[in-house]
Design a protein around this motif. Structure first.
Motif, PDB file in Angstrom:
ATOM      1  N   VAL A  36       4.896  -1.989   6.194  1.00 48.97           N
ATOM      2  CA  VAL A  36       4.557  -0.634   5.764  1.00 48.97           C
ATOM      3  C   VAL A  36       3.170  -0.597   5.128  1.00 48.97           C
ATOM      4  O   VAL A  36       2.451   0.391   5.233  1.00 48.97           O
ATOM      5  CB  VAL A  36       5.629  -0.111   4.787  1.00 48.97           C
ATOM      6  N   LEU A  37       2.776  -1.699   4.492  1.00 46.67           N
ATOM      7  CA  LEU A  37       1.520  -1.720   3.735  1.00 46.67           C
ATOM      8  C   LEU A  37       0.298  -2.039   4.572  1.00 46.67           C
ATOM      9  O   LEU A  37      -0.783  -1.501   4.324  1.00 46.67           O
ATOM     10  CB  LEU A  37       1.607  -2.755   2.608  1.00 46.67           C
ATOM     11  N   MET A  38       0.391  -2.945   5.527  1.00 48.33           N
ATOM     12  CA  MET A  38      -0.798  -3.480   6.182  1.00 48.33           C
ATOM     13  C   MET A  38      -1.589  -2.394   6.898  1.00 48.33           C
ATOM     14  O   MET A  38      -1.025  -1.552   7.606  1.00 48.33           O
ATOM     15  CB  MET A  38      -0.418  -4.574   7.173  1.00 48.33           C
ATOM     16  N   GLN A  39      -2.909  -2.417   6.665  1.00 47.44           N
ATOM     17  CA  GLN A  39      -3.847  -1.486   7.269  1.00 47.44           C
ATOM     18  C   GLN A  39      -5.058  -2.281   7.754  1.00 47.44           C
ATOM     19  O   GLN A  39      -5.281  -3.416   7.329  1.00 47.44           O
ATOM     20  CB  GLN A  39      -4.286  -0.431   6.250  1.00 47.44           C
ATOM     21  N   SER A  71      -9.386  -3.664   4.083  1.00 44.64           N
ATOM     22  CA  SER A  71      -8.889  -4.223   2.831  1.00 44.64           C
ATOM     23  C   SER A  71      -8.671  -3.141   1.783  1.00 44.64           C
ATOM     24  O   SER A  71      -7.679  -3.146   1.050  1.00 44.64           O
ATOM     25  CB  SER A  71      -9.877  -5.269   2.301  1.00 44.64           C
ATOM     26  N   GLY A  72      -9.624  -2.208   1.700  1.00 48.63           N
ATOM     27  CA  GLY A  72      -9.487  -1.147   0.703  1.00 48.63           C
ATOM     28  C   GLY A  72      -8.265  -0.288   0.921  1.00 48.63           C
ATOM     29  O   GLY A  72      -7.632   0.164  -0.033  1.00 48.63           O
ATOM     30  N   MET A  73      -7.892  -0.062   2.190  1.00 47.59           N
ATOM     31  CA  MET A  73      -6.698   0.731   2.482  1.00 47.59           C
ATOM     32  C   MET A  73      -5.450   0.015   1.977  1.00 47.59           C
ATOM     33  O   MET A  73      -4.550   0.640   1.414  1.00 47.59           O
ATOM     34  CB  MET A  73      -6.603   0.992   3.983  1.00 47.59           C
ATOM     35  N   VAL A  74      -5.397  -1.302   2.178  1.00 57.16           N
ATOM     36  CA  VAL A  74      -4.229  -2.065   1.723  1.00 57.16           C
ATOM     37  C   VAL A  74      -4.160  -2.076   0.204  1.00 57.16           C
ATOM     38  O   VAL A  74      -3.095  -1.892  -0.404  1.00 57.16           O
ATOM     39  CB  VAL A  74      -4.281  -3.500   2.285  1.00 57.16           C
TER      40      VAL A  74
END
Length: 696
Positions: free
Chosen positions: A55-58, A61-64
């Motif tokens: 659900v978290l991974m984007q 890096s800033g998005m995560v």
């Protein structure tokens, strides 16, 4: 193939498909590390930590990191809510289920109000409470232990996602942001040159302005999570906010200038200026050329005005209005391309209509409440998974303009997860041994699900598959080989999501005409804000709210449809009249009241107040009566302003102040009687006589 060609091909692959494969590899790596560490720590459900990573991974890096911060806060709030509700409604399953339903519905409604990554925090606060509290409905004694272990598993997933994203081949949004800024400035300059030369049709111009809406809202989201990547980005965040605000101003000025070129006769005398400015927009560096052009512009405009026919007052007023718009457009464009001022960073205000929030609350409450009621009444053994499935479906689809379609995709993904999970439980898990082999066998299905989740058209399938494959089929520390339990729980979740999809298609869906009209009403009300709001910071509030509401409408309406074009026409009309009203209020404050007699000063203040009130009423409730009243108020204000100008015509500064006021009034009058204005299309059929500029 030569070495140089192979190198270029590899570079192109890395810049395109390579990013996709890198994101998939990092996602799987984070998921497997979270699962293995959870097993080593003997947490009861490592699958929860694994689900968190998906659900978290984007990609960035800033998005995560931004998502992790809000997930941490949302999880903590959800844990607290589950504990408090469990303590208040101990051994009262009906009241506990009702309280949980209300909590989840409220959090989902707030997620719709506070979008982007704040959305995720509220969503987590809702469904974390459900994930912890729903199993405890039948076993309240396990609530505290479930809360603590679930919190530890979620936090482990957050740590693994953040660490892998930030340390393993990190992609920074700041670099992409810089590239998008340069590309946006180039597109704006080319578009401005085409508009100034009159090369584009009305339809093409409207579509380009609509594209700028998406860029403005997308830039604001990117700016928000890029601030998490480095101290330098946090220091420059205020400058980026000013840059986006200046871009909104420049777009509004360009549209106003385009409208004046179409409406006003005085624009003909400015045609050479438009051509010169179009040529400047094709040169670099743009800010230096614009600064030099701006420095000589006032004198050249005065010289051009002296050559106008002395007896044609209407043409002179048209010229003054277009010249003022031209000067303001150049000034705002310079502010956009240079951004050298150190003013406080403007605040971007996201707007969501309260009826949309209320409909989300009611829809979520009905879906989860009905599912929980059926579970409790029938004592359904797998009813807890049905409630969890309905909760996840309503929460994760709350940001979608088509929640029923998204939930149906989730249900299909969950059904596939049940089938694949059954195969793994019966055939794969008994035949393997060790964490390495387990990760190798899980990689293929999870990578496929993550790949689907990356694409907007299939995001529901991917999210449904990854989430429910992890929740239903990934082994815990003590694996249970019970295919019947997996099938029953999976079937319960799929049935609940299908029911949620039907409910979201029937119970006031976001695309229903009534809700779309409410959002359009809120968009028009931004013009009333421009007339009635506090002047301090009103420009930023007006532009950000208008663009945000239009972005929502673009998500709800079919692109290039009649309804979409109608909404876009309202946005452009709101921008031009609202910005002119803000300019008028600022210019009116600059007037020196001591220069005018008491009677004229009183007449002006009365006329201005009536004008602002009637424009606000027109945009809140457009009809023939409010339109005619607004036009009459503008004409009355122009008459009073002309009398004031006659008194100060010998004083240069006072005369220029009054000319700027008259330019604002004249532009508003032209906007209200424009044949292409949306309120005229709504009020007057094609064969009807439209009101004249005099208000008769």
């Amino acid at each position: 193939m030569s070495f140089q060609e192979a190198r270029l091909s590899m570079r192109d692959w890395i810049a395109t498909d390579g990013h996709v494969w890198l994101h998939l590899a990092k996602t799987l790596c984070a998921a497997f590390i979270a699962m293995i560490v959870a097993m080593r720590l003997e947490l009861p459900q490592p699958r929860v930590a694994m689900t968190t990573t998906f659900v978290l991974m984007q990609p960035f890096s800033g998005m995560v990191l931004a998502k992790s911060v809000y997930r941490f806060a949302g999880t903590a709030l959800g844990m607290l809510a589950a504990l408090v509700l469990g303590a208040v409604f101990v051994q009262q399953p009906e009241l506990y289920a009702l309280a949980l339903t209300t909590w989840v519905a409220a959090c989902t409604a707030l997620a719709v109000r506070y979008r982007q990554f704040r959305w995720y925090g509220f969503v987590l606060a809702g469904y974390t409470a459900a994930l912890i509290g729903v199993p405890a409905v039948a076993d309240p004694d396990s609530l505290l232990i479930a809360t603590l272990t679930r919190g530890a598993e979620v936090m482990l997933g957050i740590v693994c996602s953040s660490a892998i994203s930030a340390l393993v081949f990190p992609r920074h949004a700041s670099a992409t942001l810089a590239q998008s800024l340069d590309a946006r400035q180039a597109r704006f300059a080319a578009f401005a040159a085409d508009v100034l030369r009159g090369r584009l049709s009305r339809l093409v111009r409207e579509r380009r302005f609509a594209d700028f809406v998406d860029e403005i809202v997308g830039f604001e989201a990117t700016r928000g999570f890029a601030a998490y990547e480095s101290p330098a980005m946090r220091r420059g965040n205020g400058k980026l906010a000013r840059l986006n605000s200046a871009f909104m101003d420049a777009c509004a000025r360009l549209h106003a200038l385009d409208q004046s070129m179409k409406r006003l006769r005085g624009s003909d005398a400015l045609a050479p200026f438009f051509e010169e400015l179009a040529h400047i927009f094709e040169r670099q560096p743009l800010n230096e050329h614009l600064e030099r052009y701006k420095a000589t512009l006032p004198k050249r405009l005065r010289d051009a005005q002296r050559n106008l026919p002395l007896t044609d007052r209407a043409t002179e007023l048209d010229f003054t209005t277009s010249a003022e718009l031209l000067y303001r457009f150049i000034a705002d464009t310079i502010r956009y391309v240079s951004i050298s001022d150190e003013r406080p960073a403007p605040r971007y205000e996201a707007r969501t209509n309260r009826f949309v929030i209320g409909a989300t609350f009611a829809r979520t409450g009905i879906v989860i409440g009905a599912t929980a009621w059926f579970w409790i009444v029938t004592a359904w053994p797998s009813g807890a998974y049905a409630v969890i499935g309905a909760t996840l479906a309503c929460a994760l689809s709350s940001a979608s303009a088509r929640p029923s379609k998204f939930i149906a995709q989730m249900a299909a993904g969950a059904a596939l997860a049940v089938v694949v999970g059954y195969v793994f439980l019966c055939r794969v898990y008994p035949a393997i041994d060790g964490a390495a082999l387990l990760c190798a066998m899980l990689a293929a299905p999870l990578a496929a699900g993550a790949w689907l989740a990356m694409r907007p058209a299939s995001a529901g399938f991917g999210i449904g598959f990854c989430v429910f494959f992890c929740l239903l089929a990934v082994p815990d520390n003590r694996i249970v080989y019970d295919p019947g339990l997996l099938l029953n729980n999976g079937l319960a979740a799929v049935i609940a999501m299908l029911g949620a999809a039907i409910a979201c298609a029937v119970l006031v869906p976001p695309r229903t005409q009534w809700l779309v009209n409410k959002t359009l009403d809120a968009l028009r009300a931004q013009a009333a804000l421009a007339c009635e709001g506090k002047l301090a910071g009103i420009g930023e509030r007006f532009h950000s709210g208008t663009h945000d509401l239009m972005s929502q409408l673009r998500g709800l309406l079919t692109r290039r449809s009649r309804e979409h074009r109608h909404a876009l026409s309202w946005m452009l009309a709101t921008l031009e009249v609202g910005q002119a009203a803000i300019d008028l209020r600022h210019e009116a404050r600059m007037l020196d009241p001591q220069r005018f007699p008491d009677a004229l000063r009183l007449a002006w203040s009365t006329a201005l107040a009536r004008l602002l009130r009637d424009i606000a009423v027109l945009f809140r409730a457009p009809d023939s009566a409010t339109l005619r009243r607004a036009i009459a108020s503008v004409v009355g204000s122009i008459i009073v302003a002309e009398d004031m100008l006659a008194l100060v015509c010998a004083e240069r500064d006072a005369r220029h102040d009054m000319q700027r006021v008259l330019a604002c009034l004249h532009f508003i009058r032209g906007a209200l009687v424009d044949a292409d204005a949306p309120y005229l299309e709504r009020i007057f059929p094609p064969h009807a006589k439209k009101p004249s500029a005099s208000g008769d």
